[in-house]
Enzyme design. Structure first.
Site, PDB file in Angstrom:
ATOM      1  CB  ALA A   1      -0.917  -0.020   1.210  1.00  0.00           C
ATOM      2  CG  HIS A   2      -1.272   4.902   0.555  1.00  0.00           C
ATOM      3  ND1 HIS A   2      -2.164   5.946   0.496  1.00  0.00           N
ATOM      4  CD2 HIS A   2      -1.741   4.063   1.501  1.00  0.00           C
ATOM      5  CE1 HIS A   2      -3.114   5.734   1.382  1.00  0.00           C
ATOM      6  NE2 HIS A   2      -2.881   4.617   1.989  1.00  0.00           N
TER       7      HIS A   2
END
Lengths: 340, 340, 340
Positions: free
Chosen positions: B241-242
């Protein structure tokens, strides 16, 4: 959606079943039991749904033979109405076949051999020495690497990748985004150079009548091929690692991951998100519930599960703490028993 | 599969190892220990497999130095036969390099800068201000967004997507279907407009010598880049994920998901289907067994697991009910102890 | 990254908020609180981070109204600074819009209807009878099947696949590699022919303002459409099976899998890697922690979890054995209680 129409007599003949009612009554679609109208056919696969027929007026109903007298409308009597529904679904499928041509934008290596009646969609790329069997459809944007072999009457949906030297049998369906033959995850640790890649020198062999879901990945083997036997069915976002072997007729639901060199037997059923460690043997006819983590061989066919029960979060927190104290609790219990 | 052939002396020299036997004996492939024939080389990485040499006649065997006397055939003596096998695998790899040209169907923006010896396959799309280093191969159907930088000697397999402004180091392999730089999953809840998207303004930085598996996704960061450090290896269908950061040399098996802003240290080993919550720090050298759900920081390197044990379904049902009563059982146990 | 610049007064007006400080002070980027410089704007969404303002000199800070006096620099007073940040992120987004043209390499069927201002990137393939609404961007390599409808102002990133007859609303974003409308995993077992495929005759309907992550798969329904309602947001590598229905505003984190015909209500929050069995109903406003395995209906909204706690491996092994003995332990505990 479909403009095809079939009469009761035609459908009964197609299914090889007896019927009762107006032989000429025509239907144009299959509908779920709750919605079926006069121009539609529906089915009752389980006894518990039989009562729902009271409230609707379907054009035709497929029923179990033993229920022939339970309903007076147009009906087809089938040994297995669910299977009859599956067979009917092919009749009513509105899908257009891909045009039997090589689209002018497809890039097909001059050494590739495409049998008669192969359809190749726009922007496909087909490498050197590839062979594709008759009647196979290769949809837009699919890429096939060198020396890969695809059998007859397969359907590769848009944007599939087959790497080099993969073998695919007959009547195999591969959904969009699936990747077959990427490198297995093999690396040797070294003190001086970090992870040293182990080139994956073997490949992937897929049997006949296999279905492979969207964005599923099946890696090539290091020294042994990864194998999917005839009639296995595989859902979306499944990962089969290098050297995995899947037996005939085994069904694998979505989000399953199987680690390297594991062998899954015939006619197994793997629920969604099952994870199986590497180098294991799973017996024929084994069933795993969704979310099962498998870390040991299974030599006895049966039904297995591992997921912990869902709980409201406060209870889950309390019980989770106790889980980490279980061994201690067991000793305390034993102690009390001894002291009695 | 390969038509290359190498003599015992050549292979020993390539590995920097001593050998015993017929220096001129030639082999054309690597084979697993169980199958190796006279024209093949195999290896014994673990003592327990040594006995299997009795039943086969391989052309050459790579053995540990201490086993030199345990086998009388052609042999190479290696400190680490598994690592030797990894190095040999590169020699026997039949993969053809991509032709060093820009395929005429590739669409390369006029502002993109491709170094010498870059190969771009059919139907690739390379955006404005992209830079690609020498010797890099970009296979069919790969799409690279604006201002993305790819280093030297990388290999992007077919149908990879790099979004805008991603940075990829040298000697990075990205397998088919991987998506790097898609938006992180960031939304702010609002009463009037539902989820309001948070544009992901940062990007992704991948170091050198990284491998990224098929259909893996690495999202771009919101305000901090998502980072994969040098020498990390990542299997298929992994989600980063980010703002996630993966340390040097860390290995991530298939189907792992790591939530936003989590930092995983160096030289960690993540088994298949591990899930890590967001905003956590995982110490260097941590190991997680397959299926572990990580919801807290790990400051002590060690080996961790969480998956509940697999059981036959009837036992699993009974024990699952008890799991939800564990806290109550603990109180009852405590009560009994007090009453004694 | 961005060269846009905005003054304090401009940003406050854009947000509809009051401000304090130098109305003309300009910033060119958003930065995290820890890094923000004089040319950047940052925000304090939670009270606990307020103290960090002491050590930095950001150009502008977005604060809660109640904190107006806690900081003397340039500041914007917002009811919800995190939401303000989300809105600001759109201003500072450096992403270039796709050129509003049909790229000459795109293959658009003559019967497809593309509204004004539709942008179609290189190598896209758009099938017969497709309709695309105004302002929609279709990026490179995306494939859209026959009779599929895409609304206004959507963005389909590179290499998306929409199968036939899918419907997508307005302002929908689909990230690279997502596959919408592949066949649901439906097969009827037969003694003679193995698994008989059930053609998936229904389709997929996606509402307005939906975001769909990279490599996510949403299968078409057998007889009922698979449905994602307005405002739902879905992360990467998610699997929605045939006939699933996702309610308005529900958020689904990465690696979630939802089996066939399950209905998830409105405004639910599904953590990463949640797995939900088929044919279940999940109430509005339900929350599942990451890794939860859901095998029963949820009629009471609340917060639920199932993942077992992570432990050091030796403790995990011991406690896992005890888990398989839990029911027996419960009986022994009961026996002791009775014997007292």
């Amino acid at each position: 959606m479909s403009t095809k129409s079939f009469s009761l007599a035609e459908l009964a003949e197609f299914l090889g079943c007896e019927y009762r009612g107006d032989a000429t009554h025509r239907v144009t679609a299959i509908a779920p039991l709750s919605d079926a109208s006069d121009s539609q056919i529906t089915f009752v696969a389980q006894d518990k749904y039989l009562a729902q027929l009271a409230g609707i007026s379907p054009g035709i109903v497929v029923l179990r033979e033993k229920h022939a007298a339970a309903y007076s409308g147009n009906r087809i009597l089938a040994a297995d109405p669910y299977l009859a529904y599956a067979r009917l679904s092919a009749l009513f499928n509105p899908r257009s076949p891909l045009s039997k041509e090589i689209h002018p934008t497809a890039i097909v290596d001059s050494s590739a051999v495409l049998a008669d009646g192969v359809a190749v969609g726009p922007n496909c790329v087909i490498g050197a020495n590839v062979r594709v069997g008759q009647g196979t459809e290769i949809h837009a944007g699919t890429v096939i690497g060198e020396a890969t072999i695809v059998g007859d009457n397969c359907r590769l949906y848009p944007r599939v990748t087959l790497y080099d030297r993969v073998t695919i049998g007959d009547r195999v369906t591969v959904h969009s985004g699936a990747v077959i033959g990427a490198d297995g995850f093999g690396f040797a640790p070294s003190r001086t150079d970090g992870w040293v890649k182990i080139e994956q020198l073997a490949s992937v062999r897929i049997g006949n009548n296999v279905e492979i879901g969207a964005n599923t990945t099946i890696d090539r083997g290091a020294l042994h091929d990864t194998v999917v036997e005839d009639g296995a069915i595989i859902d979306n976002l499944v990962h089969l690692a290098h050297g995995v072997s899947i037996g005939e007729g085994t069904a694998i639901a979505a989000c399953v991951g199987i680690a390297g060199s594991t062998t899954v037997g015939k006619n197994c059923l793997l629920g969604g998100a099952v994870g199986i460690s590497g180098h294991l043997h799973i017996a024929d006819n084994t069933q795993f519930h969704g979310g099962t983590v498998v870390t040991r061989h299974v030599s006895e066919p049966g039904s297995y599960a591992s997921a912990a029960p869902m709980q409201e979060v406060r209870a889950w927190r309390r019980n989770s703490v106790r889980y980490t104290q279980l061994d201690e609790m067991a000793y305390r219990l034993r102690k009390l028993e001894k002291e009695q």
